[in-house]
Design an enzyme around this catalytic site. Structure first.
Site, PDB file in Angstrom:
ATOM      1  N   LYS A  41       5.821  -6.090  -8.516  1.00  0.00           N
ATOM      2  CA  LYS A  41       6.179  -5.833  -9.897  1.00  0.00           C
ATOM      3  C   LYS A  41       5.055  -5.077 -10.596  1.00  0.00           C
ATOM      4  CE  LYS A  41       8.394 -10.340  -9.869  1.00  0.00           C
ATOM      5  NZ  LYS A  41       8.076 -11.756 -10.066  1.00  0.00           N
ATOM      6  N   GLY A  42       3.859  -5.175 -10.011  1.00  0.00           N
ATOM      7  CA  GLY A  42       2.662  -4.664 -10.663  1.00  0.00           C
ATOM      8  C   GLY A  42       2.699  -3.194 -11.040  1.00  0.00           C
ATOM      9  N   GLU A  97       1.306   2.527  -7.332  1.00  0.00           N
ATOM     10  CA  GLU A  97       0.840   1.143  -7.203  1.00  0.00           C
ATOM     11  C   GLU A  97      -0.052   0.783  -8.379  1.00  0.00           C
ATOM     12  OE1 GLU A  97       0.940  -1.742  -6.439  1.00  0.00           O
ATOM     13  OE2 GLU A  97       0.537  -2.236  -4.373  1.00  0.00           O
ATOM     14  N   ASP A  98      -0.178  -0.501  -8.627  1.00  0.00           N
ATOM     15  CA  ASP A  98      -1.078  -0.944  -9.683  1.00  0.00           C
ATOM     16  C   ASP A  98      -2.536  -0.903  -9.240  1.00  0.00           C
ATOM     17  OD1 ASP A  98      -0.695  -3.010  -7.857  1.00  0.00           O
ATOM     18  OD2 ASP A  98      -0.222  -4.542  -9.347  1.00  0.00           O
ATOM     19  N   ASP A 101      -6.756  -2.931  -3.336  1.00  0.00           N
ATOM     20  CA  ASP A 101      -7.823  -3.927  -3.244  1.00  0.00           C
ATOM     21  C   ASP A 101      -8.334  -3.923  -1.796  1.00  0.00           C
ATOM     22  OD1 ASP A 101      -9.351  -6.162  -4.121  1.00  0.00           O
ATOM     23  OD2 ASP A 101      -7.805  -7.553  -3.500  1.00  0.00           O
ATOM     24  N   LYS A 129     -10.344  -0.802  -6.262  1.00  0.00           N
ATOM     25  CA  LYS A 129     -11.572  -1.603  -6.106  1.00  0.00           C
ATOM     26  C   LYS A 129     -12.170  -1.240  -4.752  1.00  0.00           C
ATOM     27  CE  LYS A 129      -9.627  -5.845  -7.754  1.00  0.00           C
ATOM     28  NZ  LYS A 129      -9.628  -7.311  -7.649  1.00  0.00           N
ATOM     29  N   PHE A 150     -11.408  -9.789 -10.803  1.00  0.00           N
ATOM     30  CA  PHE A 150      -9.960  -9.971 -10.845  1.00  0.00           C
ATOM     31  C   PHE A 150      -9.447  -9.537 -12.212  1.00  0.00           C
ATOM     32  CE2 PHE A 150      -5.818 -11.935 -10.828  1.00  0.00           C
ATOM     33  CZ  PHE A 150      -5.410 -11.661  -9.530  1.00  0.00           C
ATOM     34  N   ASP A 157      -0.921  -9.211 -12.699  1.00  0.00           N
ATOM     35  CA  ASP A 157      -0.744 -10.599 -13.123  1.00  0.00           C
ATOM     36  C   ASP A 157      -1.808 -11.527 -12.567  1.00  0.00           C
ATOM     37  OD1 ASP A 157       0.338 -10.439 -10.369  1.00  0.00           O
ATOM     38  OD2 ASP A 157       0.858 -12.527 -10.724  1.00  0.00           O
TER      39      ASP A 157
HETATM   40  P1  IMP Z   1      -4.376  -5.353  -1.157  1.00  0.00           P
HETATM   41  O1  IMP Z   1      -3.384  -5.450  -0.068  1.00  0.00           O
HETATM   42  O2  IMP Z   1      -5.500  -6.328  -0.964  1.00  0.00           O
HETATM   43  O3  IMP Z   1      -4.890  -3.972  -1.410  1.00  0.00           O
HETATM   44  O4  IMP Z   1      -3.677  -5.938  -2.438  1.00  0.00           O
HETATM   45  C1  IMP Z   1      -2.960  -5.206  -3.307  1.00  0.00           C
HETATM   46  C2  IMP Z   1      -2.175  -6.130  -4.217  1.00  0.00           C
HETATM   47  O5  IMP Z   1      -2.912  -7.308  -4.536  1.00  0.00           O
HETATM   48  C3  IMP Z   1      -1.946  -5.443  -5.530  1.00  0.00           C
HETATM   49  O6  IMP Z   1      -0.772  -4.682  -5.494  1.00  0.00           O
HETATM   50  C4  IMP Z   1      -1.883  -6.607  -6.490  1.00  0.00           C
HETATM   51  O7  IMP Z   1      -0.578  -7.112  -6.547  1.00  0.00           O
HETATM   52  C5  IMP Z   1      -2.795  -7.654  -5.896  1.00  0.00           C
HETATM   53  N1  IMP Z   1      -4.141  -7.601  -6.517  1.00  0.00           N
HETATM   54  C6  IMP Z   1      -5.287  -7.191  -5.966  1.00  0.00           C
HETATM   55  N2  IMP Z   1      -6.315  -7.268  -6.821  1.00  0.00           N
HETATM   56  C7  IMP Z   1      -5.803  -7.746  -7.969  1.00  0.00           C
HETATM   57  C8  IMP Z   1      -6.374  -8.028  -9.263  1.00  0.00           C
HETATM   58  O8  IMP Z   1      -7.571  -7.853  -9.564  1.00  0.00           O
HETATM   59  N3  IMP Z   1      -5.504  -8.510 -10.204  1.00  0.00           N
HETATM   60  C9  IMP Z   1      -4.186  -8.715  -9.954  1.00  0.00           C
HETATM   61  N4  IMP Z   1      -3.616  -8.439  -8.767  1.00  0.00           N
HETATM   62  C10 IMP Z   1      -4.414  -7.970  -7.787  1.00  0.00           C
HETATM   63 MG    MG Z   2       1.051  -5.079  -6.545  1.00  0.00          MG
END
Ligand code: IMP
Ligand code: MG
Length: 174
Positions: A41-42, A97-98, A101, A129, A150, A157
């Site tokens: 949803k982000g 994407e939002d 990470d 990040k 975070f 969210d």
């Molecule tokens: P990744 O697979 O670790 O890159 O995670 C990506 C997903 O983790 C994002 O689409 C977010 O939904 C969630 N996420 C990662 N960091 C944050 C944060 O700081 N705040 C909120 N959601 C996060």
């Molecule tokens: Mg997301």
């Protein structure tokens, strides 16, 4: 546990950056149609704002994957919760994407979409990040690189809350 949100990026800063990315995308895709894929949803708040600022023809689709539960740490598990409605074969696809990470979600998703034969495939993220990267992901458009904190707001969210904040904030636990 009580939480506080400290502003990291104001609504104006985010809006101005989205405007700039929208202009860049409009230039890069001149003469083409861009097919935006929102990762729910982000990514939804960012995609709406971005789409309004793109001047080439735009079509939209949505998909939902899960990599996080209610925790603030990655589970490493990526699952498709909702797939796209339409085929992306031959389309100029831009994934919106939002945040990137660890990179696990996006790396999995981009590989999966590539196998579906789009004409082109790019990635646009509001936040990145880089310090947290575990899996390499090629990001084509980035709103902001942020420190390892975070964050919430603008679609992001914490336990499904704070998505509606019009700015990006760092969540602090007291
Ligand atoms: P990744 O697979 O670790 O890159 O995670 C990506 C997903 O983790 C994002 O689409 C977010 O939904 C969630 N996420 C990662 N960091 C944050 C944060 O700081 N705040 C909120 N959601 C996060
Ligand atoms: Mg997301």
């Amino acid at each position: 546990m009580a939480e506080k949100v400290r502003v990291l990026l104001t609504e104006q800063e985010v809006d101005e950056r989205i405007q700039a990315i929208g202009e860049q995308i409009s230039k890069d895709y001149a003469g083409r149609q861009v097919h935006l894929i929102c990762v729910l949803k982000g990514g939804s708040f960012f995609m709406c704002e971005l789409a309004k600022r793109i001047t080439v023809p735009v079509s939209l689709d949505f998909m939902s994957v899960s990599s996080y539960g209610s925790e603030t740490k990655s589970s490493g598990v990526v699952k498709i919760v909702k797939d796209l409605d339409e085929s992306i074969k031959g389309k100029d696809v831009l994934v919106v994407e939002d945040i990137v990470d660890s990179g696990r979600t996006l790396s999995y998703l981009m590989d999966m979409l590539k196998d579906r034969d789009p004409a082109s495939l790019r990635l646009c993220t509001l936040l990145d990040k880089p310090e947290r990267r575990v899996v390499d992901v090629n990001v084509d458009y980035t709103g902001f690189q942020i420190p390892d904190e975070f964050v919430v707001g603008y679609g992001l969210d914490y336990d499904q809350r704070y998505r509606n904040l019009p700015y990006i904030g760092i969540i602090e636990f007291e």
